[in-house]
Design a protein around this motif. Structure first.
Motif, PDB file in Angstrom:
ATOM      1  N   LEU A 107       0.972  -1.146  -0.037  1.00 13.20           N
ATOM      2  CA  LEU A 107       0.008  -0.090  -0.052  1.00 13.20           C
ATOM      3  C   LEU A 107       0.703   1.209  -0.173  1.00 13.20           C
ATOM      4  N   GLN A 108       2.106   1.241   0.885  1.00  8.76           N
ATOM      5  CA  GLN A 108       2.859   2.256   0.805  1.00  8.76           C
ATOM      6  C   GLN A 108       3.595   2.469  -0.780  1.00  8.76           C
ATOM      7  N   GLU A 109       3.798   1.465  -1.312  1.00  8.24           N
ATOM      8  CA  GLU A 109       4.485   2.018  -2.548  1.00  8.24           C
ATOM      9  C   GLU A 109       3.474   2.202  -3.417  1.00  8.24           C
ATOM     10  N   ARG A 110       2.245   1.594  -3.226  1.00 10.87           N
ATOM     11  CA  ARG A 110       1.099   2.270  -4.120  1.00 10.87           C
ATOM     12  C   ARG A 110       0.781   3.724  -4.006  1.00 10.87           C
ATOM     13  N   MET A 111       0.915   4.079  -2.812  1.00  7.54           N
ATOM     14  CA  MET A 111       0.663   5.520  -2.507  1.00  7.54           C
ATOM     15  C   MET A 111       1.652   6.458  -2.750  1.00  7.54           C
ATOM     16  N   ARG A 112       2.876   6.074  -2.733  1.00  9.19           N
ATOM     17  CA  ARG A 112       3.980   6.910  -3.389  1.00  9.19           C
ATOM     18  C   ARG A 112       3.903   6.887  -5.022  1.00  9.19           C
ATOM     19  N   SER A 113       3.337   5.617  -5.570  1.00  7.78           N
ATOM     20  CA  SER A 113       3.066   5.693  -6.953  1.00  7.78           C
ATOM     21  C   SER A 113       2.038   6.505  -7.344  1.00  7.78           C
ATOM     22  N   LEU A 114       1.177   6.624  -6.490  1.00  9.32           N
ATOM     23  CA  LEU A 114      -0.130   7.332  -6.814  1.00  9.32           C
ATOM     24  C   LEU A 114       0.300   9.011  -6.625  1.00  9.32           C
ATOM     25  N   TRP A 115       1.046   9.264  -5.613  1.00 11.81           N
ATOM     26  CA  TRP A 115       1.546  10.698  -4.984  1.00 11.81           C
ATOM     27  C   TRP A 115       2.628  11.195  -6.764  1.00 11.81           C
ATOM     28  N   THR A 116       3.238  10.337  -7.050  1.00 14.07           N
ATOM     29  CA  THR A 116       4.452  10.732  -8.036  1.00 14.07           C
ATOM     30  C   THR A 116       3.391  10.837  -9.652  1.00 14.07           C
ATOM     31  N   HIS A 117       2.240   9.961  -9.637  1.00 21.91           N
ATOM     32  CA  HIS A 117       1.717  10.100 -10.920  1.00 21.91           C
ATOM     33  C   HIS A 117       0.613  11.686 -10.812  1.00 21.91           C
ATOM     34  N   ARG A 118       0.100  11.829  -9.300  1.00 21.35           N
ATOM     35  CA  ARG A 118      -0.776  12.890  -9.218  1.00 21.35           C
ATOM     36  C   ARG A 118       0.364  14.141  -9.447  1.00 21.35           C
ATOM     37  N   ASN A 119       1.480  14.366  -8.945  1.00 21.39           N
ATOM     38  CA  ASN A 119       2.235  15.276  -8.924  1.00 21.39           C
ATOM     39  C   ASN A 119       2.707  15.493 -10.488  1.00 21.39           C
ATOM     40  N   SER A 120       2.683  14.461 -11.262  1.00 21.32           N
ATOM     41  CA  SER A 120       3.294  14.740 -12.630  1.00 21.32           C
ATOM     42  C   SER A 120       2.035  15.317 -13.404  1.00 21.32           C
ATOM     43  N   LEU A 121       0.783  15.365 -12.954  1.00 16.20           N
ATOM     44  CA  LEU A 121      -0.185  15.982 -13.801  1.00 16.20           C
ATOM     45  C   LEU A 121      -0.382  17.658 -13.286  1.00 16.20           C
ATOM     46  N   SER A 122       0.435  18.007 -12.338  1.00 15.91           N
ATOM     47  CA  SER A 122       0.469  19.327 -12.120  1.00 15.91           C
ATOM     48  C   SER A 122       1.280  20.217 -13.048  1.00 15.91           C
ATOM     49  N   PRO A 123       0.808  21.619 -13.452  1.00 11.76           N
ATOM     50  CA  PRO A 123       1.448  22.326 -14.216  1.00 11.76           C
ATOM     51  C   PRO A 123       3.094  22.522 -13.951  1.00 11.76           C
ATOM     52  N   VAL A 124       3.600  22.574 -12.740  1.00 12.45           N
ATOM     53  CA  VAL A 124       4.888  22.570 -12.548  1.00 12.45           C
ATOM     54  C   VAL A 124       5.627  21.503 -13.191  1.00 12.45           C
ATOM     55  N   SER A 125       5.089  20.618 -13.091  1.00  9.18           N
ATOM     56  CA  SER A 125       5.780  19.247 -13.689  1.00  9.18           C
ATOM     57  C   SER A 125       5.947  18.792 -15.134  1.00  9.18           C
ATOM     58  N   SER A 126       5.368  19.920 -15.730  1.00  8.28           N
ATOM     59  CA  SER A 126       5.322  19.975 -17.344  1.00  8.28           C
ATOM     60  C   SER A 126       6.592  20.654 -17.569  1.00  8.28           C
ATOM     61  N   ILE A 127       7.407  21.465 -16.596  1.00  8.52           N
ATOM     62  CA  ILE A 127       8.668  22.312 -17.068  1.00  8.52           C
ATOM     63  C   ILE A 127       9.706  21.411 -17.437  1.00  8.52           C
ATOM     64  N   PRO A 128      10.156  21.361 -18.647  1.00 10.81           N
ATOM     65  CA  PRO A 128      11.288  20.523 -18.961  1.00 10.81           C
ATOM     66  C   PRO A 128      12.561  20.492 -17.846  1.00 10.81           C
ATOM     67  N   PRO A 129      13.123  19.424 -17.706  1.00  4.54           N
ATOM     68  CA  PRO A 129      14.409  19.490 -16.655  1.00  4.54           C
ATOM     69  C   PRO A 129      15.324  20.297 -17.015  1.00  4.54           C
ATOM     70  N   GLU A 130      15.670  20.654 -18.322  1.00  8.70           N
ATOM     71  CA  GLU A 130      16.868  21.855 -18.369  1.00  8.70           C
ATOM     72  C   GLU A 130      16.474  23.073 -17.858  1.00  8.70           C
ATOM     73  N   ILE A 131      15.123  23.423 -18.216  1.00 11.75           N
ATOM     74  CA  ILE A 131      14.476  24.703 -17.741  1.00 11.75           C
ATOM     75  C   ILE A 131      14.515  24.712 -16.323  1.00 11.75           C
ATOM     76  N   LEU A 132      13.858  23.712 -15.701  1.00  9.40           N
ATOM     77  CA  LEU A 132      13.892  23.597 -14.045  1.00  9.40           C
ATOM     78  C   LEU A 132      15.376  23.618 -13.388  1.00  9.40           C
ATOM     79  N   GLY A 133      16.077  22.976 -14.084  1.00 13.21           N
ATOM     80  CA  GLY A 133      17.535  23.175 -13.573  1.00 13.21           C
ATOM     81  C   GLY A 133      18.075  24.441 -13.652  1.00 13.21           C
ATOM     82  N   ALA A 134      17.961  25.203 -14.600  1.00 14.46           N
ATOM     83  CA  ALA A 134      18.433  26.521 -14.937  1.00 14.46           C
ATOM     84  C   ALA A 134      17.824  27.398 -13.584  1.00 14.46           C
ATOM     85  N   ILE A 135      16.647  27.035 -13.292  1.00 14.26           N
ATOM     86  CA  ILE A 135      15.965  28.030 -12.328  1.00 14.26           C
ATOM     87  C   ILE A 135      16.328  27.573 -10.841  1.00 14.26           C
TER      88      ILE A 135
END
Length: 589
Positions: free
Chosen positions: A53-81
């Protein structure tokens, strides 16, 4: 909004937990005290299910966070920030302060941010030198990124040594040290190594020996750092023929050993090897002159060194030594925006040395007081003059900001970093004060000055303001802040008197002759001055009469301010408000 998108509500978590608990309860076998083996097996099954269940929760959190706008920032731009954030944090805190690592919190926001942070070597390129473990980890995570070695007053020497071992990666070295022993030996060994091994990425070297008792560091003559652009050393020695003095854009040297001071030809030759130099500071590092020097060597102006990109210039030495070097440097009208000259005490004939130096300093500074073709530098609009018993400090800049001046207790606390500024400081003997102050108008174009701040600690003489400011030189002066002895106020009232409409008595039986003083003056601040009540003192009624004169002349004040000034009473303020629209009084009597 990004943070909100990456969180679930408390109600959602509560309901989800109740559902999970109910499912676990329904799926668990009934446990009795008589079946220990069954109990152990049931606990293991529950533990396995909780892990899942804990692993499932982490997976769900990761999937939910990936749907937020900030997660759409490319890693190169986020790294520069992230890199920008780290750079700003390092500007706010000393290198040895734990807060300089406060940016590490970005790696605890979410899995994506942590992956980006760990995958951005530039974030780890400035090792924290107060922890051996942190230094090693940051050196590893920075991979092959150029390194910045920055220390504060506290650091671990083993951390510095570990960082210096990466000589081919070093981009910046900023290292003050305050004792000999291991530190001195480590830096000496590094410089010895540097003289035989190339440092291709090294761009900035800053070394400071903290105390005079600490053995000095000698910069090697052979210095294979082809990209070095900034050299700043204090109480370190070097040869002026060293290859390090080539191609620099920043050169700051403080307190050379007497035997390492350059000759004038050596200095000019070194400056010619730095055509892109934009910052030059030499303190106790100028060519010396023998005592009782009565003349300066002359050279054709065509042989002077031209520094077309020079923006900041700072010399600290004896008066003639400063003038000797200035005579061989051509300051460009289009670039030079900040000059600071600190001239030490006279050594021989004071009047002769001043007369030799004045025309050279005046000529050198003339370009700093002109409007640049691109309008990036303007004529000076404000002037601050501070004079103690042994020092005169003059500061001019193109920014008129008098409100900040009165917040400082002394002119020594004032900000001398204003853009397009010139600061002159002279040490002198008592018999030179009047000469120097009277000659300042030959250096500064007073006709453009709109605001002045004066702070004195000595008795003024008859005709003081005429000697300081000249006849008619204050035509644009609108703001004046005066702090000093009683004689300064007395002389000011004499100068302020009108010539046509005078109802005031001559102050001390003397009156001012010539053109009206400061015809544009609208704001006067009297700070830490003294009015009296006797006939031989300056009285509030004298100020009132002078202001009435100026009103009759059409030159009245708009603002009058008293700060810590004695002898002013409430009734005086009421009378002054009949003549001046805005009178500010702190109630100090």
């Amino acid at each position: 909004s990004f943070a909100c998108d990456m969180r679930v509500s408390y109600h959602e978590v509560t309901e989800w937990s109740k559902s999970v608990t109910r499912d676990i309860t329904l799926s668990c076998p009934e446990i009795t005290a008589d079946s220990p083996a069954l109990t152990s097996k049931a606990q293991i099954e529950i533990d396995d299910e909780l892990v899942a269940l804990q692993e499932r929760m982490r997976s769900l959190w990761t999937h939910r966070n990936s749907l937020s706008p900030v997660s759409s920032i490319p890693p190169e731009i986020l790294g520069a920030i992230f890199v920008h954030h780290v750079q700003q944090t390092q500007l706010l805190h000393a290198p040895d302060a734990p807060a300089v690592l406060s940016w590490l919190i970005i790696g605890h926001v979410c899995r994506y941010w942590r992956e980006v942070a760990l995958g951005t070597p530039e974030l780890w390129a400035t090792p924290f030198l107060n922890s051996s473990q942190a230094t090693e980890e940051m050196l590893m995570r920075s991979k092959m990124t150029p390194l910045k070695l920055r220390t504060g007053r506290q650091y671990r020497m083993d951390c510095v040594q570990k960082t210096l071992m990466h000589i081919e990666r070093l981009q910046e070295i900023t290292l003050p040290f305050f004792s000999g022993g291991t530190t001195h030996r480590c830096i000496t060994e590094f410089l010895d190594t540097l003289s035989s091994c190339s440092a291709p990425n090294l761009q900035s070297l800053s070394l400071e020996v903290g105390f005079k008792q600490t053995p000095r560091i000698a910069i090697p003559t052979s210095f294979p750092a082809p990209n070095l652009r900034s050299l700043q050393i204090k109480r370190c020695d070097l040869s002026w023929a060293s290859s390090v003095l080539t191609g620099l854009t920043v050169l700051n040297i403080t307190d050379l050993s007497p035997e390492c001071h350059p000759t004038l030809d050596e200095l000019i030759s070194a400056l010619r090897r730095m055509p892109a130099l934009h910052t030059l500071g030499l303190e106790d590092a100028l060519p010396t002159l023998p005592p009782q020097t009565t003349s300066l060597p002359r050279a054709p102006r065509a042989t002077n060194v031209r520094l077309p990109h020079l923006k900041q210039l700072r010399f600290v030495a004896k008066m003639l030594e400063v003038a000797n070097v200035l005579a061989r440097i051509e300051l460009q009208e289009s670039t030079t925006s900040e000059v600071r000259l600190v001239c030490g005490a006279f050594s021989g004939n004071p009047h002769q040395e001043w007369n030799l130096s004045l025309p050279i300093i005046s000529r050198a500074l003339k370009s700093c007081f002109k409007v640049s073709p691109d309008q990036s530098r303007q004529v000076p609009r404000s002037m601050r003059l501070f004079c103690s018993s042994s020092c005169i400090r003059l500061h001019c800049d193109a920014v008129r900001n008098p409100s900040s001046w009165s917040k400082s207790e002394t002119c020594m606390d004032l900000d001398f970093s204003a853009e397009c500024s010139v600061t002159l400081e002279f040490d002198f003997t008592d018999n030179m004060r009047k000469t120097i102050i009277s000659d300042l108008q030959k250096i500064v174009p007073l006709r453009s000055i709109e605001a002045m701040y004066f702070h004195f600690f000595f008795p003024c003489w008859d005709g003081f303001w005429t000697d300081v400011l000249g006849h008619g030189a204050t035509r644009n002066l609108a703001y004046m802040h005066l702090r000093g002895p009683r004689q300064a106020l007395e002389e000011l009232l004499k100068s302020l008197r009108s010539q046509k409409h005078s109802v005031s008595r001559p102050v001390h039986r003397r009156s001012q002759q010539g053109p009206i003083f400061a015809p544009a003056l609208s704001h006067l601040v009297l700070h830490d001055l003294e009015f009296g009540s006797s006939i031989n003192s300056v009285r509030p009624s004298d100020l009132l009469d002078v202001l009435i004169d100026r009103v009759n002349e059409g030159r009245g004040l708009d603002h009058l301010e008293f700060i810590s000034t004695t002898g002013i009473l409430d009734r005086d303020v009421k009378l002054l408000r009949e003549v001046v629209a805005d009178v500010s009084w702190d109630g100090y009597e």
